[in-house]
Design an enzyme around this catalytic site. Structure first.
Site, PDB file in Angstrom:
ATOM      1  N   GLY A 108       1.749   2.819   2.024  1.00 21.81           N
ATOM      2  CA  GLY A 108       1.026   2.221   0.908  1.00 21.81           C
ATOM      3  C   GLY A 108       0.621   0.832   1.347  1.00 21.81           C
ATOM      4  O   GLY A 108       1.460  -0.065   1.440  1.00 21.81           O
ATOM      5  N   HIS A 109      -0.645   0.667   1.711  1.00 20.59           N
ATOM      6  CA  HIS A 109      -1.128  -0.613   2.246  1.00 20.59           C
ATOM      7  C   HIS A 109      -2.021  -1.271   1.207  1.00 20.59           C
ATOM      8  O   HIS A 109      -3.065  -0.737   0.847  1.00 20.59           O
ATOM      9  CB  HIS A 109      -1.894  -0.379   3.561  1.00 20.59           C
ATOM     10  CG  HIS A 109      -1.023   0.174   4.656  1.00 20.59           C
ATOM     11  ND1 HIS A 109      -1.485   0.462   5.907  1.00 20.59           N
ATOM     12  CD2 HIS A 109       0.305   0.469   4.664  1.00 20.59           C
ATOM     13  CE1 HIS A 109      -0.482   0.915   6.647  1.00 20.59           C
ATOM     14  NE2 HIS A 109       0.605   0.941   5.911  1.00 20.59           N
ATOM     15  N   LEU A 152       5.065 -16.141   2.827  1.00 21.21           N
ATOM     16  CA  LEU A 152       5.766 -17.424   2.948  1.00 21.21           C
ATOM     17  C   LEU A 152       5.932 -18.049   1.563  1.00 21.21           C
ATOM     18  O   LEU A 152       6.959 -18.643   1.243  1.00 21.21           O
ATOM     19  CB  LEU A 152       4.968 -18.367   3.859  1.00 21.21           C
ATOM     20  CG  LEU A 152       5.662 -19.672   4.181  1.00 21.21           C
ATOM     21  CD1 LEU A 152       6.778 -19.445   5.205  1.00 21.21           C
ATOM     22  CD2 LEU A 152       4.692 -20.721   4.713  1.00 21.21           C
ATOM     23  N   LYS A 163       0.908  -5.305   6.217  1.00 21.84           N
ATOM     24  CA  LYS A 163      -0.019  -4.841   7.259  1.00 21.84           C
ATOM     25  C   LYS A 163      -1.430  -4.653   6.704  1.00 21.84           C
ATOM     26  O   LYS A 163      -2.412  -4.994   7.360  1.00 21.84           O
ATOM     27  CB  LYS A 163       0.473  -3.508   7.854  1.00 21.84           C
ATOM     28  CG  LYS A 163       1.832  -3.597   8.518  1.00 21.84           C
ATOM     29  CD  LYS A 163       2.325  -2.243   8.987  1.00 21.84           C
ATOM     30  CE  LYS A 163       2.664  -1.280   7.879  1.00 21.84           C
ATOM     31  NZ  LYS A 163       3.777  -1.661   7.001  1.00 21.84           N
ATOM     32  N   ARG A 196      12.327  -2.743  -4.034  1.00 24.59           N
ATOM     33  CA  ARG A 196      12.697  -2.917  -2.629  1.00 24.59           C
ATOM     34  C   ARG A 196      13.951  -3.776  -2.537  1.00 24.59           C
ATOM     35  O   ARG A 196      14.124  -4.713  -3.320  1.00 24.59           O
ATOM     36  CB  ARG A 196      11.555  -3.601  -1.873  1.00 24.59           C
ATOM     37  CG  ARG A 196      10.286  -2.758  -1.806  1.00 24.59           C
ATOM     38  CD  ARG A 196       9.160  -3.519  -1.114  1.00 24.59           C
ATOM     39  NE  ARG A 196       7.909  -2.768  -1.105  1.00 24.59           N
ATOM     40  CZ  ARG A 196       6.697  -3.331  -1.191  1.00 24.59           C
ATOM     41  NH1 ARG A 196       6.574  -4.644  -1.306  1.00 24.59           N
ATOM     42  NH2 ARG A 196       5.620  -2.584  -1.164  1.00 24.59           N
ATOM     43  N   GLY A 216       8.896  -1.875   7.147  1.00 26.68           N
ATOM     44  CA  GLY A 216       7.714  -1.471   6.386  1.00 26.68           C
ATOM     45  C   GLY A 216       7.359  -2.477   5.306  1.00 26.68           C
ATOM     46  O   GLY A 216       8.121  -3.413   5.011  1.00 26.68           O
TER      47      GLY A 216
HETATM   48  P1  GDP Z   1       2.031  -2.889   3.881  1.00 22.72           P
HETATM   49  O1  GDP Z   1       2.570  -1.539   3.590  1.00 22.72           O
HETATM   50  O2  GDP Z   1       2.634  -3.485   5.123  1.00 22.72           O
HETATM   51  O3  GDP Z   1       0.526  -2.940   3.928  1.00 22.72           O
HETATM   52  O4  GDP Z   1       2.497  -3.824   2.683  1.00 22.72           O
HETATM   53  P2  GDP Z   1       2.448  -3.450   1.100  1.00 22.72           P
HETATM   54  O5  GDP Z   1       1.056  -3.458   0.633  1.00 22.72           O
HETATM   55  O6  GDP Z   1       3.256  -2.231   0.834  1.00 22.72           O
HETATM   56  O7  GDP Z   1       3.299  -4.645   0.494  1.00 22.72           O
HETATM   57  C1  GDP Z   1       2.906  -5.966   0.648  1.00 22.72           C
HETATM   58  C2  GDP Z   1       2.711  -6.565  -0.751  1.00 22.72           C
HETATM   59  O8  GDP Z   1       2.687  -7.962  -0.647  1.00 22.72           O
HETATM   60  C3  GDP Z   1       1.391  -6.186  -1.382  1.00 22.72           C
HETATM   61  O9  GDP Z   1       1.557  -6.140  -2.771  1.00 22.72           O
HETATM   62  C4  GDP Z   1       0.463  -7.330  -0.981  1.00 22.72           C
HETATM   63  O10 GDP Z   1      -0.622  -7.514  -1.899  1.00 22.72           O
HETATM   64  C5  GDP Z   1       1.420  -8.475  -1.055  1.00 22.72           C
HETATM   65  N1  GDP Z   1       1.162  -9.587  -0.133  1.00 22.72           N
HETATM   66  C6  GDP Z   1       0.670  -9.538   1.136  1.00 22.72           C
HETATM   67  N2  GDP Z   1       0.695 -10.775   1.694  1.00 22.72           N
HETATM   68  C7  GDP Z   1       1.214 -11.594   0.763  1.00 22.72           C
HETATM   69  C8  GDP Z   1       1.545 -12.982   0.752  1.00 22.72           C
HETATM   70  O11 GDP Z   1       1.377 -13.716   1.724  1.00 22.72           O
HETATM   71  N3  GDP Z   1       2.095 -13.487  -0.395  1.00 22.72           N
HETATM   72  C9  GDP Z   1       2.336 -12.706  -1.484  1.00 22.72           C
HETATM   73  N4  GDP Z   1       2.877 -13.276  -2.547  1.00 22.72           N
HETATM   74  N5  GDP Z   1       2.036 -11.398  -1.505  1.00 22.72           N
HETATM   75  C10 GDP Z   1       1.506 -10.848  -0.394  1.00 22.72           C
HETATM   76  P1  IMO Z   2       4.135   1.244   4.725  1.00 26.86           P
HETATM   77  O1  IMO Z   2       3.123   1.784   5.702  1.00 26.86           O
HETATM   78  C1  IMO Z   2       8.321   1.099   3.564  1.00 26.86           C
HETATM   79  C2  IMO Z   2      10.682   4.735   4.209  1.00 26.86           C
HETATM   80  C3  IMO Z   2      11.179   5.498   3.008  1.00 26.86           C
HETATM   81  C4  IMO Z   2      12.469   6.066   3.562  1.00 26.86           C
HETATM   82  C5  IMO Z   2      12.093   6.407   5.006  1.00 26.86           C
HETATM   83  C6  IMO Z   2      11.687   7.851   5.206  1.00 26.86           C
HETATM   84  O2  IMO Z   2       3.608   1.030   3.371  1.00 26.86           O
HETATM   85  O3  IMO Z   2       4.852   0.067   5.294  1.00 26.86           O
HETATM   86  P2  IMO Z   2       9.496   9.242   4.624  1.00 26.86           P
HETATM   87  O4  IMO Z   2       8.827   9.532   3.314  1.00 26.86           O
HETATM   88  O5  IMO Z   2       8.635   8.568   5.619  1.00 26.86           O
HETATM   89  O6  IMO Z   2      10.176  10.463   5.210  1.00 26.86           O
HETATM   90  O7  IMO Z   2      10.706   8.224   4.250  1.00 26.86           O
HETATM   91  O8  IMO Z   2      11.008   5.561   5.321  1.00 26.86           O
HETATM   92  N1  IMO Z   2       9.217   4.506   4.244  1.00 26.86           N
HETATM   93  C7  IMO Z   2       8.646   3.318   4.032  1.00 26.86           C
HETATM   94  N2  IMO Z   2       9.187   2.128   3.676  1.00 26.86           N
HETATM   95  N3  IMO Z   2       7.013   1.199   3.802  1.00 26.86           N
HETATM   96  C8  IMO Z   2       6.451   2.369   4.192  1.00 26.86           C
HETATM   97  O9  IMO Z   2       5.167   2.470   4.567  1.00 26.86           O
HETATM   98  C9  IMO Z   2       7.276   3.512   4.274  1.00 26.86           C
HETATM   99  N4  IMO Z   2       7.062   4.805   4.586  1.00 26.86           N
HETATM  100  C10 IMO Z   2       8.269   5.405   4.573  1.00 26.86           C
HETATM  101  O10 IMO Z   2      11.391   4.636   1.911  1.00 26.86           O
HETATM  102  O11 IMO Z   2      13.432   5.053   3.615  1.00 26.86           O
HETATM  103 MG    MG Z   3       3.509  -0.495   2.047  1.00 28.19          MG
END
Ligand code: GDP
Ligand code: IMO
Ligand code: MG
Length: 426
Positions: free
Chosen positions: A40-41, A330, A16, A303, A12
């Site tokens: 949380g995207h 990267l 994405k 994390r 996760g």
């Molecule tokens: P998701 O759940 O897969 O959408 O990812 P999250 O949003 O939870 O976590 C990714 C974090 O990395 C966010 O704060 C993004 O703004 C940040 N991010 C994404 N791509 C990059 C990158 O290439 N470099 C850096 N430094 N941050 C990034």
């Molecule tokens: P995105 O979409 C990272 C993890 C939780 C826990 C396990 C189960 O932002 O990548 P839950 O609340 O789903 O029953 O928790 O999964 N988890 C994630 N870790 N990114 C996420 O979503 C997550 N959604 C759940 O931390 O370990």
């Molecule tokens: Mg996320």
């Protein structure tokens, strides 16, 4: 390619949201098919930062956004997210559609999630506390309440009454606070009115879009190693969070997806409990967390950080048939002297090459590393392949070679323009 998906191939938070936002620019419809408010995207557009939990990351491009039948929807959270988006100038009305078949998250799901975690003590999963596991448990026990049920008052109230009674029994056992039927009934009657204009037969919508050759993008939440079937069970989420969930979670034929884009960070992170063979439980791990701002977008939790794990990633690539890779963050490795990749595990004297189902093996697994030289130059300004230092390209080529999938996108910062398209020619 008209039907694509974006999935995470680690645990996760791979980035994405950023990749979906980029691909949404040339998509017509963006579809979430599993998970819920646990996601949380993050999408950064100029000075504005958006964190999407339930709404597809295509909303910022004004695309048709669909929350499919496989998603679990908490209305209160959905409305908070809509309000936040609208306050920042995004247009939601007329763009967002919610499946009538999606199961609803209720306050008792969150209460049971939290009470069960507290009861588990050291054995806790480390859930996000959003009621995801208990809601999916009700779905599969056939006691869940779906969006469509909100519009049949009698049925809704009788199901809700039965569920409140059952969950209050469970909460008493777990030492949690009971929930109140009347308050939930009133709140959800209000939510039903507000939801009504967004509720749709999303199965027909998505299939019609595919059949008429519209460009459809499926957006996964969580990551493949958190998948209920293929992840590190029981330290997983409660849905099929890889590409295998698309068919059941959106009501589309298996095999309709032409391109599967696997997103991986240039290293690995995990939030919550569970095995993580390449975890860096040391100063370097802390350093990566600080440089990469590795704190959860939903819960703010730090994390856990570690090296790239090819074993886990290969497993994810296989179960979902990943056709292209997007490597993110990267830039976070820019200052490091040496970068390690885990090519295999060792369990005792045994080499482990495929991702073990047995958690004890995974917990005891010692990573076998290959060391690559760092590039020690900033990459955040890179916009084309030639801008990337030779050692950074060599690192990406190593991932490509080991994983057998082309790296087509490289992300060097959170913003849209901080992206390098490789054309598969690293
Ligand atoms: P998701 O759940 O897969 O959408 O990812 P999250 O949003 O939870 O976590 C990714 C974090 O990395 C966010 O704060 C993004 O703004 C940040 N991010 C994404 N791509 C990059 C990158 O290439 N470099 C850096 N430094 N941050 C990034
Ligand atoms: P995105 O979409 C990272 C993890 C939780 C826990 C396990 C189960 O932002 O990548 P839950 O609340 O789903 O029953 O928790 O999964 N988890 C994630 N870790 N990114 C996420 O979503 C997550 N959604 C759940 O931390 O370990
Ligand atoms: Mg996320």
């Amino acid at each position: 390619m008209s039907v694509r998906c974006v999935i995470g191939v680690q645990w996760g938070d791979e980035g994405k949201g950023k990749i979906v936002d980029l691909l949404a620019a040339d998509s017509d419809v963006v579809v979430r098919y599993q998970g819920g408010g646990n996601a949380g995207h993050t999408v950064v557009v100029g000075r504005q930062k958006f964190v999407l939990h339930l709404i597809p990351s295509g909303i910022l491009h004004g695309r048709t956004c669909i929350v499919g039948n496989g998603v679990v929807v908490e209305p209160e959270q959905l409305f908070a997210e809509i309000a936040d988006l609208e306050s920042k100038g995004a247009k939601v009305a007329g763009h967002l559609f919610i499946s009538e078949r999606a199961n609803l998250v209720f306050p008792y799901h969150k209460a049971v999630d939290r009470a069960a975690e507290a009861k588990r003590g050291d054995a806790k999963i480390g859930t996000t506390g959003r009621g995801i596991g208990p809601c999916y448990a009700d779905k599969f026990s056939r006691t869940g309440i779906r969006v469509v049920d909100l519009f049949d008052r009698e049925l809704f109230e009788s199901r809700l009454r039965a569920n409140v009674e059952e969950k209050n029994g469970i909460l008493a056992m777990l030492g949690g606070e009971p929930v109140e039927f009347e308050k939930i009934r009133r709140d959800y009657a209000e939510y039903a009115k507000r939801l009504k204009p967004m509720v749709a037969d999303t199965i027909a919508m998505v299939n019609d879009a595919i059949e008429s050759k519209k460009r459809v993008l499926f957006e996964a939440a969580q990551g493949s190693l958190l998948d209920i079937d293929f992840g590190t069970y029981p330290y997983v989420t409660s849905s099929n969070s890889d590409a295998t969930g698309i068919s059941s979670g959106a009501g589309v034929p298996p095999g309709c997806v032409e391109q599967v884009i696997g997103v991986a960070k240039a290293y690995t992170t995990r939030v919550g409990s569970g095995p993580f063979p390449t975890e860096l439980d040391d100063d370097l791990g802390n350093r990566i967390r600080e440089i990469g701002s590795e704190y959860g977008a939903t819960t703010g939790r730090p994390r856990r950080c570690g090296w790239f794990d090819l074993v886990g990633c290969r497993h994810a690539i296989r179960t979902s048939g990943v056709t292209a890779l997007a490597i993110t963050k990267l830039d976070v490795l820019d200052q490091l002297d040496t970068i390690r990749v885990c090519t295999a595990y060792k369990a005792g004297s045994r080499a482990v090459k495929t991702f073990p189902a047995d958690l004890r093996t995974l917990e005891e697994a010692k990573p076998v590393y290959r060391d690559l030289p760092g590039w020690k130059k900033p990459t955040t300004e890179a916009r084309k392949l030639a801008d990337l230092p030779a050692a950074a390209r060599a690192y990406l080529r190593e991932l490509e070679k080991e994983l057998g999938v082309k790296v087509t996108m490289v992300s060097v910062g959170p913003e849209r323009q901080q992206t390098v398209l490789t054309d598969g020619k690293l």
